[in-house]
Scaffold this active site. Sequence first.
Site, PDB file in Angstrom:
ATOM      1  NE  ARG A   1      -6.607  -6.759   8.414  1.00  7.45           N
ATOM      2  CZ  ARG A   1      -5.684  -5.919   7.989  1.00  7.45           C
ATOM      3  NH1 ARG A   1      -5.810  -5.291   6.804  1.00  7.45           N
ATOM      4  NH2 ARG A   1      -4.584  -5.710   8.698  1.00  7.45           N
TER       5      ARG A   1
ATOM      6  CG  HIS B   1       3.805  -6.295   2.716  1.00  8.00           C
ATOM      7  ND1 HIS B   1       2.704  -6.517   1.915  1.00  8.00           N
ATOM      8  CD2 HIS B   1       3.307  -5.895   3.914  1.00  8.00           C
ATOM      9  CE1 HIS B   1       1.596  -6.254   2.588  1.00  8.00           C
ATOM     10  NE2 HIS B   1       1.947  -5.877   3.809  1.00  8.00           N
TER      11      HIS B   1
ATOM     12  CB  CYS C   1      -1.687  -2.852   0.491  1.00  8.03           C
ATOM     13  SG  CYS C   1      -2.556  -1.324   0.933  1.00  8.03           S
TER      14      CYS C   1
ATOM     15  CG  ASN D   1       0.948  -9.635   4.664  1.00  7.00           C
ATOM     16  OD1 ASN D   1       1.219  -8.533   5.118  1.00  7.00           O
ATOM     17  ND2 ASN D   1      -0.245  -9.916   4.165  1.00  7.00           N
TER      18      ASN D   1
END
Length: 313
Positions: free
Chosen positions: A29, A224, A255, A264
């Site tokens: 995701r 992150h 993002c 991430n």
Amino acid sequence: MSARDVGLPAVARSGDLPDRVTIWEVGARDGLQNESTTVPVGVKLEFLDRLAAAGLTTVEATSFVHPKWVPQLADAEQVLAGLTRAPGVRYPVLVPNERGLDRALAAGVRDIAVFGSATETFAKRNLNRTVESQYEMFEPVVARARAEGLDVRAYVSMCFGDPWEGPVAPEQVAEVSARLMAMGCSQLSLGDTIGVATPGLVEAVLDAVVAAGTPVGAVAVHFHDTYGQALSNTLAALRRGVTTVDSSAGGLGGCPYAESATGNLATEDLVWMLDGLGVDTGVDLGALVATSAWMAERLGRPSPSRVVRALAG
């Protein structure tokens, strides 16, 4: 590739750490939503299957954000319809509002997450809301979801710094967190959306959140790696009692609403560290490395994960 086929770190415990950590895998995701092109449904489904087979027990599947805003995840219904749910594995989805909840319920989802902001500017850019008015959007979502027996997680973004507002006060994060938990959310994920946190700040934010009434056992962290601090920040959080860590296979993600947000924390890098610390995750590192190397081939670029590069290179 299995764990016995790769080099594994020597085990040495260090300080006061949990015996087990739950990894909340966000690659399918949070990772894929930042891709410039849409990954085919079949590839996403195989990715999800491989992640579950590697031992991950929470694998975030997709998002019901409007396709206009995140076109890479416009295929959410198709992904969930084609998903083979592995026994004992949760497949949460991101739900921004009641329309998203309607779609999630129709798809048979049992675990959802809402996504709030600790800062005004990001709330405006990401949600088109103020910090205060975001609660009006989330309250009916959480109430309806809990009435339907769903589990609800609350993400809070920009907990450690905001590219427009600068440093974020720990008390500000604690207030937003307490409001979201009071709605009935079962877990809180504190996000370092642009990767500016350092261990001392992580400790300060966690202390403020816990002091405001959220038990540390209900807190997860989401780092992150913009400045290379994700692992050190994770270790600081574990020493404060956190036992759930968000990460992304192969270090995928960013993002779409914060250009300075890079990937991430890579799940492989996290597992390598935890294996070396003698902290159980239930994850087969070799299988996970093979999965991320496979996905990197599909995306046409090397994985940013240091461990993937070391073991699959």
